[in-house]
Design an enzyme around this catalytic site. Structure first.
Site, PDB file in Angstrom:
ATOM      1  N   LYS A 136       0.833  -1.205   0.000  1.00 14.89           N
ATOM      2  CA  LYS A 136       0.000   0.000   0.000  1.00 14.89           C
ATOM      3  C   LYS A 136       0.871   1.260   0.000  1.00 14.89           C
ATOM      4  O   LYS A 136       0.470   2.294  -0.548  1.00 14.89           O
ATOM      5  CB  LYS A 136      -0.938  -0.017   1.208  1.00 14.89           C
ATOM      6  CG  LYS A 136      -1.878  -1.224   1.229  1.00 14.89           C
ATOM      7  CD  LYS A 136      -2.697  -1.272   2.492  1.00 14.89           C
ATOM      8  CE  LYS A 136      -3.421  -2.593   2.634  1.00 14.89           C
ATOM      9  NZ  LYS A 136      -2.487  -3.730   2.847  1.00 14.89           N
ATOM     10  N   CYS A 252      -7.288  -6.334   7.657  1.00 10.54           N
ATOM     11  CA  CYS A 252      -7.588  -7.539   6.869  1.00 10.54           C
ATOM     12  C   CYS A 252      -8.281  -8.561   7.769  1.00 10.54           C
ATOM     13  O   CYS A 252      -8.007  -9.757   7.710  1.00 10.54           O
ATOM     14  CB  CYS A 252      -6.332  -8.115   6.226  1.00 10.54           C
ATOM     15  SG  CYS A 252      -4.989  -8.489   7.371  1.00 10.54           S
TER      16      CYS A 252
END
Length: 483
Positions: A136, A252
């Protein structure tokens, strides 16, 4: 189906309590036991999407666009190639043109895309509070087009090394790395950042499709313990955010303990100063995973992906903070001397026809670093593990260039550039000198490219190019070619 995937009964009972009504428990379990589709993100700092599509066609890869990420693709390779050549050893990966990244993990940076694209200046700062391994982070840097400043923080020292290596490979130039518990940012960098990404450490419930043992140590108590850490981090992030800025919180995992309840904590802690930015229009069909609050709660069966949670907030007003801290100690860098600066710039023009490097050249002992221009405002707020990129080592006869200058700015070079063949690239990434088919009269340093992207430095010698690849980046095993 991966029958080795461990799914505790207690976990399933817990999921029943918060599984949305429109989703089916059997579908959830079924998808948890299916392998993930291979997905990659094109690194637009090194390769355009059109160029990648052409390259994938040449390789015989079947690609399917990830609907929420223009740079994302699911990939199908032949069984023979998949077995003989892991994608991490392909030319596209070694060159930094692609990053292997799960499709749903591309969502958090995309939640900041509109803010980044609408910034009218290059003079801004973004914080990635829990950055490693760098998927990311590098995605944000690509969205930022290597402009502005991205502070990438990682608490784990071993993961920080992986993060640094990935930043080098991906050609990142606008990044400063730090090594702290993210709780310190609100105290030491109060209202310093235009936007913040917090991909928080979590229990990882959504990752069972790639890690069959992800739920091995699962318990509700561990969810509670982790959520307390997450609350400290999101509070710190909000304090470090400028008024008017956006904060993206993601995990997540699936449990509301680490997702919705952490968001509720933020809304209550800073009531009146924070508002939710709904994500139901982030991409087509995003509403299939949108909660009533406007968060994205991505279950594995919705998009055939990992489980993920993404929330976005705007800081609508400043908040008081009475515990601000100041770093002690002198800043260890100084501006590069004007005469030496001129000589270095002249060498880059003569050797590569590079007219100017974007940023500020700074010296620490015999090291020459290039700082992002925005860094000046925050460079002495905390102690950084790395600031910008190391472009050279200073010697009595001038500056010897470093690997990162090539990976980040090699695309600016017009001369002394050598495109590696597959065979030469294999030699290079294994740390060997690159043998030339024909002798050369060229001298000095040379920028090496693969797939049209700069990958490092070498030095011209008569029948070869001397390898200058850093030892920590030397690969082992089979690369690029396969039988």
């Amino acid at each position: 189906m991966d029958k080795n995937t461990y799914i505790p009964e207690d976990f399933i009972e817990d999921v029943k309590c918060y599984l949305p009504e429109h989703l089916n428990l059997d579908d959830f379990i079924d998808h948890c036991q299916k392998p993930l589709r291979l997905s990659i993100r094109v690194n637009t700092l090194k390769m355009s999407i059109d160029e990648f599509e052409l390259e994938a066609q040449k390789l015989g890869w079947q690609i399917t666009p990830v609907p929420w990420c223009p740079e994302g693709f699911w990939i199908t390779r032949s069984e023979e190639e998949q077995a003989n050549l892991p994608i991490g050893n392909t030319a596209l990966h070694l060159s930094g043109c692609i990053y292997v990244q799960e499709a749903s993990s591309m969502l958090p940076p995309l939640a900041l895309r509109s803010e980044i694209e609408n910034i009218q200046t290059d003079h801004y700062a973004v914080l990635d509070m829990a950055a490693a391994p760098g998927s990311k982070t590098s995605q944000l840097c690509a969205l930022m087009e290597n402009k502005g400043l991205l502070v990438a923080n990682e608490f784990s020292s071993s993961r920080l090394k992986v993060l640094a290596a990935n930043m080098k490979r991906m050609g990142i130039a606008n990044c400063a790395l730090s090594h702290f518990d993210g709780k310190i940012f609100g105290d030491y960098m109060y209202e310093c950042f235009d936007h913040i990404q917090l991909d928080a450490p979590c229990s990882g419930e959504g990752t069972v499709r790639k890690d069959a043992s992800a739920l091995k140590n699962w318990s509700i108590q561990s969810n509670v313990d982790i959520s307390n850490v997450q609350k400290d981090l999101i509070r710190s992030a909000f304090l470090a955010l400028k008024p008017g800025g956006s904060l993206v919180y993601s995990t997540c995992t699936l449990t509301p303990l680490e997702n919705q309840q952490v968001c509720t904590f933020l809304l209550e802690e800073f009531a009146g100063a924070v508002e939710i930015i709904p994500l139901d229009n982030l991409f087509e069909n995003a509403n299939q995973a949108t909660t009533s609050e406007g968060y994205l709660h991505v279950w594995p069966q919705i998009y055939d992906s990992e489980g993920f949670f993404i929330a976005k907030f705007k800081k609508i007003s400043s908040v008081e903070h009475h515990n601000q801290q100041r770093k002690k100690g002198a800043f260890p860098f100084e501006p590069f001397a004007a005469k030496a600066h001129q000589a270095f710039s002249s060498y880059l023009k003569k050797q590569f026809k590079i007219k100017q490097l974007p940023g500020t050249l700074m010296q620490r002992d015999k090291e020459l670093w290039l700082f992002p221009e925005k860094l000046e405002e925050v460079q002495n707020k905390i102690k950084y593990a790395r600031l910008g990129i190391k472009v050279g080592s200073i010697h009595k006869n001038g500056v010897r260039l470093e690997h990162e200058l090539a990976t980040a700015f090699g695309h600016l070079a017009a001369t002394n550039v050598h495109a590696l063949s597959d065979k030469q690239a294999t030699e290079y990434f294994q740390g060997k000198d690159v043998r030339l088919e024909n002798p050369t009269n060229q001298t000095g340093e040379v920028i090496l490219t693969l797939c049209g992207a700069p990958v490092g430095l070498g030095k011209w010698q008569k029948n070869k190019i001397k390898n200058n690849l850093p030892r920590d980046l030397i690969a082992q095993g089979q690369l690029i070619t396969w039988v």
